[in-house]
Design a protein around this motif. Structure first.
Motif, PDB file in Angstrom:
ATOM      1  N   LYS A   1      -3.930   8.231   8.789  1.00 58.33           N
ATOM      2  CA  LYS A   1      -3.036   9.397   8.772  1.00 58.33           C
ATOM      3  C   LYS A   1      -2.552   9.712   7.360  1.00 58.33           C
ATOM      4  O   LYS A   1      -2.357  10.863   7.014  1.00 58.33           O
ATOM      5  CB  LYS A   1      -1.834   9.168   9.687  1.00 58.33           C
ATOM      6  N   HIS A   2      -2.375   8.663   6.564  1.00 56.02           N
ATOM      7  CA  HIS A   2      -1.913   8.833   5.179  1.00 56.02           C
ATOM      8  C   HIS A   2      -3.071   9.016   4.202  1.00 56.02           C
ATOM      9  O   HIS A   2      -2.869   9.059   2.995  1.00 56.02           O
ATOM     10  CB  HIS A   2      -1.064   7.633   4.749  1.00 56.02           C
ATOM     11  N   LYS A   3      -4.294   9.106   4.736  1.00 54.93           N
ATOM     12  CA  LYS A   3      -5.500   9.311   3.929  1.00 54.93           C
ATOM     13  C   LYS A   3      -5.706   8.204   2.888  1.00 54.93           C
ATOM     14  O   LYS A   3      -6.088   8.445   1.758  1.00 54.93           O
ATOM     15  CB  LYS A   3      -5.496  10.694   3.284  1.00 54.93           C
ATOM     16  N   ILE A   4      -5.405   6.981   3.312  1.00 53.39           N
ATOM     17  CA  ILE A   4      -5.622   5.807   2.469  1.00 53.39           C
ATOM     18  C   ILE A   4      -6.982   5.225   2.848  1.00 53.39           C
ATOM     19  O   ILE A   4      -7.211   4.902   4.013  1.00 53.39           O
ATOM     20  CB  ILE A   4      -4.497   4.777   2.661  1.00 53.39           C
ATOM     21  N   ASP A   5      -7.876   5.130   1.886  1.00 50.56           N
ATOM     22  CA  ASP A   5      -9.247   4.710   2.155  1.00 50.56           C
ATOM     23  C   ASP A   5      -9.507   3.232   1.880  1.00 50.56           C
ATOM     24  O   ASP A   5     -10.331   2.613   2.554  1.00 50.56           O
ATOM     25  CB  ASP A   5     -10.234   5.532   1.320  1.00 50.56           C
ATOM     26  N   TYR A   6      -8.851   2.671   0.862  1.00 47.00           N
ATOM     27  CA  TYR A   6      -9.118   1.289   0.459  1.00 47.00           C
ATOM     28  C   TYR A   6      -7.816   0.513   0.388  1.00 47.00           C
ATOM     29  O   TYR A   6      -6.788   1.045  -0.044  1.00 47.00           O
ATOM     30  CB  TYR A   6      -9.788   1.245  -0.921  1.00 47.00           C
TER      31      TYR A   6
ATOM     32  N   VAL B   1       5.383   6.167  -1.816  1.00 49.51           N
ATOM     33  CA  VAL B   1       6.186   5.482  -0.811  1.00 49.51           C
ATOM     34  C   VAL B   1       5.340   4.371  -0.186  1.00 49.51           C
ATOM     35  O   VAL B   1       4.172   4.579   0.140  1.00 49.51           O
ATOM     36  CB  VAL B   1       6.656   6.481   0.278  1.00 49.51           C
ATOM     37  N   VAL B   2       5.953   3.194  -0.011  1.00 47.02           N
ATOM     38  CA  VAL B   2       5.242   2.082   0.614  1.00 47.02           C
ATOM     39  C   VAL B   2       4.966   2.428   2.072  1.00 47.02           C
ATOM     40  O   VAL B   2       5.881   2.751   2.832  1.00 47.02           O
ATOM     41  CB  VAL B   2       6.042   0.771   0.523  1.00 47.02           C
ATOM     42  N   VAL B   3       3.696   2.369   2.450  1.00 48.85           N
ATOM     43  CA  VAL B   3       3.288   2.623   3.832  1.00 48.85           C
ATOM     44  C   VAL B   3       3.215   1.308   4.594  1.00 48.85           C
ATOM     45  O   VAL B   3       3.687   1.203   5.720  1.00 48.85           O
ATOM     46  CB  VAL B   3       1.928   3.352   3.876  1.00 48.85           C
ATOM     47  N   ILE B   4       2.596   0.301   3.971  1.00 52.47           N
ATOM     48  CA  ILE B   4       2.456  -1.026   4.568  1.00 52.47           C
ATOM     49  C   ILE B   4       2.772  -2.060   3.484  1.00 52.47           C
ATOM     50  O   ILE B   4       2.272  -1.961   2.366  1.00 52.47           O
ATOM     51  CB  ILE B   4       1.013  -1.276   5.081  1.00 52.47           C
ATOM     52  N   SER B   5       3.596  -3.028   3.822  1.00 48.86           N
ATOM     53  CA  SER B   5       3.991  -4.053   2.853  1.00 48.86           C
ATOM     54  C   SER B   5       2.997  -5.209   2.816  1.00 48.86           C
ATOM     55  O   SER B   5       2.361  -5.529   3.825  1.00 48.86           O
ATOM     56  CB  SER B   5       5.366  -4.606   3.206  1.00 48.86           C
ATOM     57  N   ALA B   6       2.915  -5.827   1.642  1.00 49.96           N
ATOM     58  CA  ALA B   6       2.060  -7.012   1.473  1.00 49.96           C
ATOM     59  C   ALA B   6       2.434  -8.056   2.510  1.00 49.96           C
ATOM     60  O   ALA B   6       3.605  -8.215   2.859  1.00 49.96           O
ATOM     61  CB  ALA B   6       2.235  -7.576   0.068  1.00 49.96           C
TER      62      ALA B   6
ATOM     63  N   THR C   1       0.857  -1.180   0.000  1.00 48.71           N
ATOM     64  CA  THR C   1       0.000   0.000   0.000  1.00 48.71           C
ATOM     65  C   THR C   1       0.890   1.227   0.000  1.00 48.71           C
ATOM     66  O   THR C   1       1.811   1.335   0.816  1.00 48.71           O
ATOM     67  CB  THR C   1      -0.914  -0.001   1.245  1.00 48.71           C
ATOM     68  N   PHE C   2       0.630   2.137  -0.928  1.00 53.66           N
ATOM     69  CA  PHE C   2       1.471   3.310  -1.140  1.00 53.66           C
ATOM     70  C   PHE C   2       0.739   4.583  -0.735  1.00 53.66           C
ATOM     71  O   PHE C   2      -0.478   4.672  -0.858  1.00 53.66           O
ATOM     72  CB  PHE C   2       1.842   3.425  -2.627  1.00 53.66           C
ATOM     73  N   ASN C   3       1.507   5.590  -0.289  1.00 53.74           N
ATOM     74  CA  ASN C   3       0.899   6.891  -0.020  1.00 53.74           C
ATOM     75  C   ASN C   3       0.864   7.704  -1.311  1.00 53.74           C
ATOM     76  O   ASN C   3       1.236   7.205  -2.383  1.00 53.74           O
ATOM     77  CB  ASN C   3       1.629   7.621   1.113  1.00 53.74           C
ATOM     78  N   SER C   4       0.418   8.935  -1.224  1.00 55.99           N
ATOM     79  CA  SER C   4       0.263   9.771  -2.418  1.00 55.99           C
ATOM     80  C   SER C   4       1.595  10.133  -3.074  1.00 55.99           C
ATOM     81  O   SER C   4       1.613  10.586  -4.212  1.00 55.99           O
ATOM     82  CB  SER C   4      -0.509  11.045  -2.067  1.00 55.99           C
ATOM     83  N   TYR C   5       2.715   9.897  -2.376  1.00 56.10           N
ATOM     84  CA  TYR C   5       4.036  10.181  -2.936  1.00 56.10           C
ATOM     85  C   TYR C   5       4.690   8.935  -3.536  1.00 56.10           C
ATOM     86  O   TYR C   5       5.825   8.977  -4.005  1.00 56.10           O
ATOM     87  CB  TYR C   5       4.961  10.765  -1.863  1.00 56.10           C
TER      88      TYR C   5
END
Length: 56
Positions: free
Chosen positions: A43-48, A24-29, A18-22
């Motif tokens: 916090k990273h505004k990731i919805d799905y 960058v990987v926020v959470i790995s598979a 899962t990547f942020n808007s830049y």
């Protein structure tokens, strides 16, 4: 299976990075969801995110 983070439960397993808007990987598979991880996604505004489907 793609879920809104409000539907994700502790113990669910992330299917894809899962990547942020830049980009960058926020959470790995493969990460197991916890309340702390869900807070980070908010916090990273990731919805799905994509969760692995269980075989139960």
């Amino acid at each position: 299976m793609r879920l809104h983070i409000s539907e994700v439960r502790d113990g669910d397993v992330l299917a894809n990075d899962t990547f942020n808007s830049y980009g960058v990987v926020v959470i790995s598979a493969g990460a197991t969801m916890t309340s702390n991880i869900l807070d980070d996604l908010n916090k990273h505004k990731i919805d799905y995110i994509d969760i692995m489907e269980s075989n139960s």
